[in-house]
Design a protein around this motif. Structure first.
Motif, mmCIF file in Angstrom:
data_model
loop_
_atom_site.group_PDB
_atom_site.id
_atom_site.type_symbol
_atom_site.label_atom_id
_atom_site.label_comp_id
_atom_site.label_asym_id
_atom_site.label_seq_id
_atom_site.Cartn_x
_atom_site.Cartn_y
_atom_site.Cartn_z
ATOM 1 N N TYR A 108 34.722 38.414 -40.020
ATOM 2 C CA TYR A 108 33.577 38.071 -40.860
ATOM 3 C C TYR A 108 33.227 36.581 -40.811
ATOM 4 O O TYR A 108 32.319 36.129 -41.494
ATOM 5 N N ARG A 109 34.001 35.804 -40.000
ATOM 6 C CA ARG A 109 33.746 34.372 -39.898
ATOM 7 C C ARG A 109 33.430 33.951 -38.467
ATOM 8 O O ARG A 109 33.196 32.782 -38.182
ATOM 9 N N GLU A 110 33.422 34.875 -37.551
ATOM 10 C CA GLU A 110 33.330 34.538 -36.133
ATOM 11 C C GLU A 110 32.028 33.828 -35.791
ATOM 12 O O GLU A 110 31.981 33.029 -34.858
ATOM 13 N N ALA A 111 30.958 34.082 -36.544
ATOM 14 C CA ALA A 111 29.680 33.430 -36.258
ATOM 15 C C ALA A 111 29.751 31.924 -36.477
ATOM 16 O O ALA A 111 28.987 31.162 -35.859
ATOM 17 N N GLN A 112 30.659 31.461 -37.334
ATOM 18 C CA GLN A 112 30.815 30.030 -37.596
ATOM 19 C C GLN A 112 32.015 29.445 -36.848
ATOM 20 O O GLN A 112 32.486 28.347 -37.165
ATOM 21 N N ALA A 113 32.538 30.161 -35.841
ATOM 22 C CA ALA A 113 33.759 29.739 -35.160
ATOM 23 C C ALA A 113 33.619 28.350 -34.553
ATOM 24 O O ALA A 113 34.506 27.499 -34.706
ATOM 25 N N GLY A 114 32.516 28.099 -33.853
ATOM 26 C CA GLY A 114 32.349 26.794 -33.214
ATOM 27 C C GLY A 114 32.318 25.665 -34.222
ATOM 28 O O GLY A 114 32.978 24.626 -34.053
ATOM 29 N N GLU A 115 31.566 25.858 -35.312
ATOM 30 C CA GLU A 115 31.476 24.837 -36.360
ATOM 31 C C GLU A 115 32.839 24.582 -36.993
ATOM 32 O O GLU A 115 33.228 23.429 -37.249
ATOM 33 N N ASN A 116 33.590 25.646 -37.264
ATOM 34 C CA ASN A 116 34.908 25.481 -37.881
ATOM 35 C C ASN A 116 35.906 24.829 -36.925
ATOM 36 O O ASN A 116 36.758 24.042 -37.349
ATOM 37 N N LEU A 117 35.812 25.143 -35.643
ATOM 38 C CA LEU A 117 36.712 24.511 -34.670
ATOM 39 C C LEU A 117 36.502 23.009 -34.616
ATOM 40 O O LEU A 117 37.466 22.238 -34.480
ATOM 41 N N ILE A 118 35.264 22.567 -34.701
ATOM 42 C CA ILE A 118 34.980 21.126 -34.689
ATOM 43 C C ILE A 118 35.695 20.437 -35.842
ATOM 44 O O ILE A 118 36.187 19.306 -35.705
ATOM 45 N N ARG A 119 35.796 21.131 -36.975
ATOM 46 C CA ARG A 119 36.460 20.553 -38.146
ATOM 47 C C ARG A 119 37.979 20.635 -38.050
ATOM 48 O O ARG A 119 38.688 19.743 -38.540
ATOM 49 N N LEU A 120 38.509 21.682 -37.425
ATOM 50 C CA LEU A 120 39.950 21.941 -37.508
ATOM 51 C C LEU A 120 40.753 21.489 -36.296
ATOM 52 O O LEU A 120 41.928 21.121 -36.437
ATOM 53 N N LEU A 121 40.168 21.517 -35.109
ATOM 54 C CA LEU A 121 40.935 21.161 -33.903
ATOM 55 C C LEU A 121 41.570 19.770 -33.980
ATOM 56 O O LEU A 121 42.702 19.594 -33.500
ATOM 57 N N PRO A 122 40.917 18.757 -34.567
ATOM 58 C CA PRO A 122 41.559 17.433 -34.631
ATOM 59 C C PRO A 122 42.860 17.395 -35.419
ATOM 60 O O PRO A 122 43.640 16.438 -35.288
ATOM 61 N N HIS A 123 43.116 18.423 -36.238
ATOM 62 C CA HIS A 123 44.317 18.412 -37.073
ATOM 63 C C HIS A 123 45.505 19.134 -36.435
ATOM 64 O O HIS A 123 46.605 19.127 -36.998
ATOM 65 N N VAL A 124 45.298 19.777 -35.294
ATOM 66 C CA VAL A 124 46.404 20.422 -34.576
ATOM 67 C C VAL A 124 47.051 19.381 -33.667
ATOM 68 O O VAL A 124 46.358 18.675 -32.932
ATOM 69 N N ARG A 125 48.364 19.273 -33.709
ATOM 70 C CA ARG A 125 49.074 18.230 -32.948
ATOM 71 C C ARG A 125 49.437 18.763 -31.555
ATOM 72 O O ARG A 125 50.591 19.068 -31.265
ATOM 73 N N PHE A 126 48.424 18.851 -30.700
ATOM 74 C CA PHE A 126 48.636 19.367 -29.347
ATOM 75 C C PHE A 126 49.648 18.525 -28.586
ATOM 76 O O PHE A 126 50.359 19.035 -27.708
ATOM 77 N N SER A 127 49.759 17.239 -28.924
ATOM 78 C CA SER A 127 50.694 16.358 -28.219
ATOM 79 C C SER A 127 52.134 16.809 -28.375
ATOM 80 O O SER A 127 52.991 16.466 -27.547
ATOM 81 N N GLN A 128 52.439 17.569 -29.436
ATOM 82 C CA GLN A 128 53.810 17.981 -29.702
ATOM 83 C C GLN A 128 54.136 19.380 -29.156
ATOM 84 O O GLN A 128 55.198 19.925 -29.457
ATOM 85 N N MET A 129 53.236 19.917 -28.366
ATOM 86 C CA MET A 129 53.516 21.212 -27.740
ATOM 87 C C MET A 129 54.226 21.009 -26.413
ATOM 88 O O MET A 129 54.010 20.011 -25.712
ATOM 89 N N LEU A 130 55.072 21.965 -26.076
ATOM 90 C CA LEU A 130 55.755 21.949 -24.788
ATOM 91 C C LEU A 130 54.769 22.393 -23.698
ATOM 92 O O LEU A 130 53.745 23.027 -23.992
ATOM 93 N N PRO A 131 55.039 22.079 -22.432
ATOM 94 C CA PRO A 131 54.069 22.379 -21.356
ATOM 95 C C PRO A 131 53.597 23.825 -21.333
ATOM 96 O O PRO A 131 52.397 24.085 -21.218
#
Length: 472
Positions: A223-246
């Motif tokens: 029920y939120r998929e239509a706003q997926a792009g907008e929400n990703l812009i807000r949330l992706l900066p808070h995921v610490r991708f640098s701390q993931m293994l290869p």
């Protein structure tokens, strides 16, 4: 002979000890309870959704000034009606009979799922006592570590200004993140709360890939998929991708978000690869997004089961490899071998109470964890140390966090296999000069670690030690 007016009769006042207040409140309340939803003597009918309730104006107006105004106010058309239609949400309709019962017996039965709609009804009709009891109930459930309750109540805690409840909700979710995001209620949170949780530096989670998956589930909810792009812009900066293994970074690229929104994701993946290439060589990555959280995966965390009989009798040493991080966070980042020693000691503390020299002795058991690097530190190194104490169900019950610095040490030229003077630990390595040790302590009340303790299972407690680099 004329006489003046007669003197007033003297009022007879009974002495205080001759008066008694009699009666039984319990009997009175039980007598009122029988009129709940009873057509006998009812003077108002409440229609709520498909349900009809027989009520009494006096009982409603006594506890709610909203009902008082509605039923007795001259300006309200409803005051002249014998039946009133109340428009409530479906959740409030389901608990309305319990809400109405409160007006007759002064009590309400609360459950995790009914606390919110009863709170909403208490607020709408200004029944302050119900609001207060709902908030207390919510705090107790969240403080007990119920992740589902924390996710359910967080929005309402902020809506009603329940600051303590809101703080407890964030704490419960951060401690039990895996359980919280597995609940259907996780998908119903507002984006602002999801963002605040993803930013949380005190999140206890298996690894950062688990954070990404929780975010992805929320963003791609049907029920939120239509706003997926907008929400990703807000949330992706808070995921610490640098701390993931290869391999985890590769899995992110292959994920549903990676396939649907590659242009939004690629800057963060590229930044993570750049970090992994440069952090150990040139440093300079000091933002929170380049630092680990409290990860409980084996690559980051040392999980130990401690027999109480052992650590109460003598110091229990655990020789283990504890990495600063499987991801290099700074120049000269090195792996350290640590000696971790546990001991449980009784401690008595005297507290003065009142006047004079009276003092009360309070006894505690102190769980002391001593960490000593078994490798020479060529330079000062700062660390963040987290000690997690688990309950019987292996949920995080206590958290102790501490920052510490191990000072630079030079090895002596003398090489002999002996007891290290600084720590008292014997191990097969050359004798070094003075080594710094770091001690983390957790206090338990006397008998808190007894047979019925929430922390003890099969005469042992489970703890985890996480050692992370601290970068200024």
């Amino acid at each position: 002979m004329a006489t003046g007016p007669a003197a007033p009769a003297t009022e007879q006042v009974s002495p205080p000890d001759s008066r008694e207040t009699v009666g039984n409140i319990t009997t009175f309340v039980s007598g009122m309870t029988k009129f709940h939803n009873n057509p006998d003597l009812s003077d108002i009918v409440l229609r709520v959704g498909p349900n009809v309730y027989y009520a009494h104006k006096f009982a409603l107006a006594r506890s709610s000034d909203v009902f008082h105004t509605m039923l007795a106010g001259q300006l309200w058309a409803d005051s002249k009606k014998s039946e009133i239609v109340l428009k409530e949400s479906s959740a409030c309709e389901e608990v309305f009979t319990e809400f109405l019962k409160y007006f007759y017996c002064g009590q309400v039965t609360l459950e995790i799922d009914t606390a919110v709609p009863l709170l909403l009804l208490g607020d709408k009709y200004n029944v302050e006592s119900i609001r207060t009891e709902c908030e207390k109930f919510m705090r107790r459930k969240v403080q007990g570590g119920n992740a589902r309750a924390a996710v359910m109540y967080m929005h309402y805690a902020r809506m009603y200004g329940f600051e303590e409840l809101e703080e407890k909700c964030f704490d419960a979710i951060s401690r039990n993140f895996a359980s919280a995001v597995a609940m259907p209620e996780w998908l119903e949170l507002d984006v602002q709360y999801v963002g605040e949780l993803l930013q949380c530096t005190t999140l206890i989670v298996e690894n950062e890939f688990a954070v990404f998956k929780a975010m992805q589930d929320w963003v791609l909810a049907e029920y939120r998929e239509a706003q997926a792009g907008e929400n990703l812009i807000r949330l992706l900066p808070h995921v610490r991708f640098s701390q993931m293994l290869p391999q985890q970074l590769v899995n992110v690229e292959r994920s549903a978000i990676g396939q649907k929104f590659p242009l939004l994701l690629s800057p963060f993946i590229n930044e993570a690869y750049r970090f992994r290439s440069l952090a150990g060589q040139v440093g300079g990555f000091h933002d929170n997004k380049f630092l680990p959280r409290d990860y409980t995966a084996k690559e980051w965390c040392t999980f130990l089961r401690l027999q109480l009989s052992d650590i109460r009798r003598f110091q229990h040493n655990v020789r283990t490899i504890s990495l600063d991080s499987p991801v290099p966070n700074e120049v000269h980042s090195e792996d350290y071998m640590w000696n971790i020693a546990f001991q449980l000691n009784y401690i008595g503390k005297r507290f003065r109470s009142g006047l004079g020299s009276n003092a009360t002795l309070h006894k505690y058991e102190c769980l002391a964890i001593k960490l000593t690097p078994l490798k020479i530190c060529p330079r000062d190194r700062s660390f963040e140390i987290s000690l997690l104490v688990y309950d019987r169900d292996v949920n995080v019950a206590q958290i102790i966090r501490r920052s510490a610095t191990v000072k630079a040490t030079q090895a002596t030229h003398r090489e002999s296999y002996a007891i290290q003077a600084a720590t008292g630990f014997r191990f097969g390595m050359p004798s070094f000069g003075q080594q710094d040790s770091v001690t983390v302590e957790q206090f338990f009340e006397e008998n808190e670690l007894g047979p019925d303790s929430p922390y003890v299972k099969e005469s042992a407690i489970n703890v985890a030690v996480i050692i992370k680099p601290h970068v200024e």
